[in-house]
Design a protein around this motif. Structure first.
Motif, PDB file in Angstrom:
ATOM      1  N   VAL A  61      35.762  45.900  25.292  1.00 48.06           N
ATOM      2  CA  VAL A  61      36.742  46.011  26.372  1.00 48.06           C
ATOM      3  C   VAL A  61      37.138  44.628  26.876  1.00 48.06           C
ATOM      4  N   PHE A  62      38.213  44.585  27.659  1.00 39.34           N
ATOM      5  CA  PHE A  62      38.631  43.374  28.351  1.00 39.34           C
ATOM      6  C   PHE A  62      37.921  43.301  29.707  1.00 39.34           C
ATOM      7  N   PRO A  63      37.729  42.112  30.252  1.00 35.02           N
ATOM      8  CA  PRO A  63      37.260  42.032  31.642  1.00 35.02           C
ATOM      9  C   PRO A  63      38.283  42.698  32.560  1.00 35.02           C
ATOM     10  N   GLY A  64      37.796  43.412  33.550  1.00 34.17           N
ATOM     11  CA  GLY A  64      38.717  44.051  34.487  1.00 34.17           C
ATOM     12  C   GLY A  64      38.018  45.059  35.368  1.00 34.17           C
ATOM     13  N   GLY A  65      38.750  45.575  36.330  1.00 35.40           N
ATOM     14  CA  GLY A  65      38.200  46.556  37.247  1.00 35.40           C
ATOM     15  C   GLY A  65      39.202  46.910  38.328  1.00 35.40           C
ATOM     16  N   ARG A  66      38.755  47.719  39.261  1.00 33.82           N
ATOM     17  CA  ARG A  66      39.665  48.212  40.297  1.00 33.82           C
ATOM     18  C   ARG A  66      39.929  47.145  41.359  1.00 33.82           C
ATOM     19  N   VAL A  67      41.032  47.323  42.046  1.00 29.21           N
ATOM     20  CA  VAL A  67      41.406  46.434  43.142  1.00 29.21           C
ATOM     21  C   VAL A  67      40.534  46.746  44.349  1.00 29.21           C
ATOM     22  N   ASP A  68      39.941  45.716  44.939  1.00 27.66           N
ATOM     23  CA  ASP A  68      39.155  45.860  46.158  1.00 27.66           C
ATOM     24  C   ASP A  68      40.038  45.613  47.375  1.00 27.66           C
ATOM     25  N   ARG A  69      39.598  46.118  48.509  1.00 27.68           N
ATOM     26  CA  ARG A  69      40.359  45.920  49.744  1.00 27.68           C
ATOM     27  C   ARG A  69      40.556  44.436  50.042  1.00 27.68           C
ATOM     28  N   GLY A  70      39.525  43.634  49.800  1.00 25.70           N
ATOM     29  CA  GLY A  70      39.601  42.216  50.097  1.00 25.70           C
ATOM     30  C   GLY A  70      40.579  41.453  49.222  1.00 25.70           C
ATOM     31  N   ASP A  71      40.978  42.032  48.079  1.00 29.85           N
ATOM     32  CA  ASP A  71      41.914  41.344  47.189  1.00 29.85           C
ATOM     33  C   ASP A  71      43.302  41.206  47.805  1.00 29.85           C
ATOM     34  N   HIS A  72      43.580  41.987  48.841  1.00 31.38           N
ATOM     35  CA  HIS A  72      44.909  41.969  49.447  1.00 31.38           C
ATOM     36  C   HIS A  72      45.122  40.794  50.391  1.00 31.38           C
ATOM     37  N   LEU A 100      46.687  42.792  42.601  1.00 28.54           N
ATOM     38  CA  LEU A 100      46.358  43.085  41.210  1.00 28.54           C
ATOM     39  C   LEU A 100      46.035  41.801  40.452  1.00 28.54           C
ATOM     40  N   GLY A 101      46.822  40.749  40.703  1.00 26.12           N
ATOM     41  CA  GLY A 101      46.525  39.466  40.090  1.00 26.12           C
ATOM     42  C   GLY A 101      45.200  38.908  40.551  1.00 26.12           C
ATOM     43  N   VAL A 102      44.933  39.006  41.853  1.00 27.88           N
ATOM     44  CA  VAL A 102      43.667  38.525  42.410  1.00 27.88           C
ATOM     45  C   VAL A 102      42.500  39.303  41.800  1.00 27.88           C
ATOM     46  N   ALA A 103      42.646  40.615  41.689  1.00 28.28           N
ATOM     47  CA  ALA A 103      41.569  41.442  41.128  1.00 28.28           C
ATOM     48  C   ALA A 103      41.264  41.051  39.689  1.00 28.28           C
ATOM     49  N   ALA A 104      42.301  40.773  38.907  1.00 31.03           N
ATOM     50  CA  ALA A 104      42.093  40.399  37.509  1.00 31.03           C
ATOM     51  C   ALA A 104      41.294  39.104  37.411  1.00 31.03           C
ATOM     52  N   VAL A 105      41.629  38.126  38.245  1.00 25.29           N
ATOM     53  CA  VAL A 105      40.923  36.838  38.230  1.00 25.29           C
ATOM     54  C   VAL A 105      39.498  36.998  38.759  1.00 25.29           C
ATOM     55  N   ARG A 106      39.341  37.778  39.809  1.00 24.81           N
ATOM     56  CA  ARG A 106      38.010  38.008  40.385  1.00 24.81           C
ATOM     57  C   ARG A 106      37.096  38.703  39.376  1.00 24.81           C
TER      58      ARG A 106
END
Length: 225
Positions: A61-72, A100-106
């Motif tokens: 799989v690729f690195p990734g996951g759901r968006v967290d509240r703090g990512d906003h 979404l961009g922040v979540a991908a980097v995190r």
């Protein structure tokens, strides 16, 4: 012990049919395809789900996951390019598009130890400017865990650090594209790799003009216009 990669939209998710009459609302998520040019072909950063997982063990799989509240609401090192922001915001408000961009980097940092951005103490400052948009995939309605996942791309030139991992993914490495395609994959991951391979053939100045694509149902490739 909880499934460490259960929220990874580049994996299989929960394969158990949803026992509900109403479809589960998909969670917003992002996966990041980090790539570099190898000696003969592009190489992609990927890792495997644990072999002990009940469903689809050892799936790449690729690195990734759901968006967290703090990512906003976090500060970032750089903002998304206007073209990438516009593509992400096509099916999301601007605040979510940025998150979404922040979540991908995190998720990249949390799962691989690699940094796309900078750190101030314990704070991660995401470098969003290198991100490109690839496509979107929505988990079928029959699943009990669903994602509305956006797949983003970043060149490895912008990534710093050594691959260390956190235990969420095993076998983290740079996989040549052909090797990744030949590995044990979820259907959607194989389709995203095909999408990425096609993206590479498009001249860089034309990539943001590609048709918008979404995968729905049984991974049906559809227009997202």
């Amino acid at each position: 012990m909880a499934d460490a990669t259960a929220d990874n939209p580049g994996g299989t998710g929960d394969l158990v049919p949803a026992p509900r009459k109403r479809a589960v609302k998909p969670r917003h998520a992002a996966s990041l395809i980090v790539w570099r040019q190898g000696s003969g072909e592009p190489e992609i950063l990927m890792g495997m789900r644990h072999a002990k997982h009940k469903f689809m063990p050892s799936v790449l799989v690729f690195p990734g996951g759901r968006v967290d509240r703090g990512d906003h609401r976090v500060r970032v090192l750089s903002e998304l390019k206007p073209e990438t922001l516009a593509l992400l915001a096509h099916r999301a408000p601007p605040s979510l598009a940025r998150a979404l961009g922040v979540a991908a980097v995190r998720e990249l940092f949390e799962e691989t130890g690699l940094l796309l951005g900078d750190r101030q103490g314990e704070r991660l400052l995401a470098d969003l400017a290198p991100l490109d948009y690839l496509c979107r995939a929505v988990t079928p309605t029959r699943r009990s865990m669903r994602f509305d996942a956006r797949f983003l791309i970043a060149p490895a030139d912008f990534v710093r650090g050594e691959i260390s991992g956190s235990g969420e993914l095993e076998g983290l490495a740079w996989y040549p594209l052909a090797q990744a395609r030949a590995a044990k994959l979820a259907d959607i991951t194989a389709m995203i790799l095909n999408e990425f391979a096609e993206w590479l053939t498009v001249p860089p100045d034309q990539r943001t003009s590609r048709p918008k694509i979404v995968y729905r149902g049984n991974d049906n490739r559809m227009s997202d216009e």
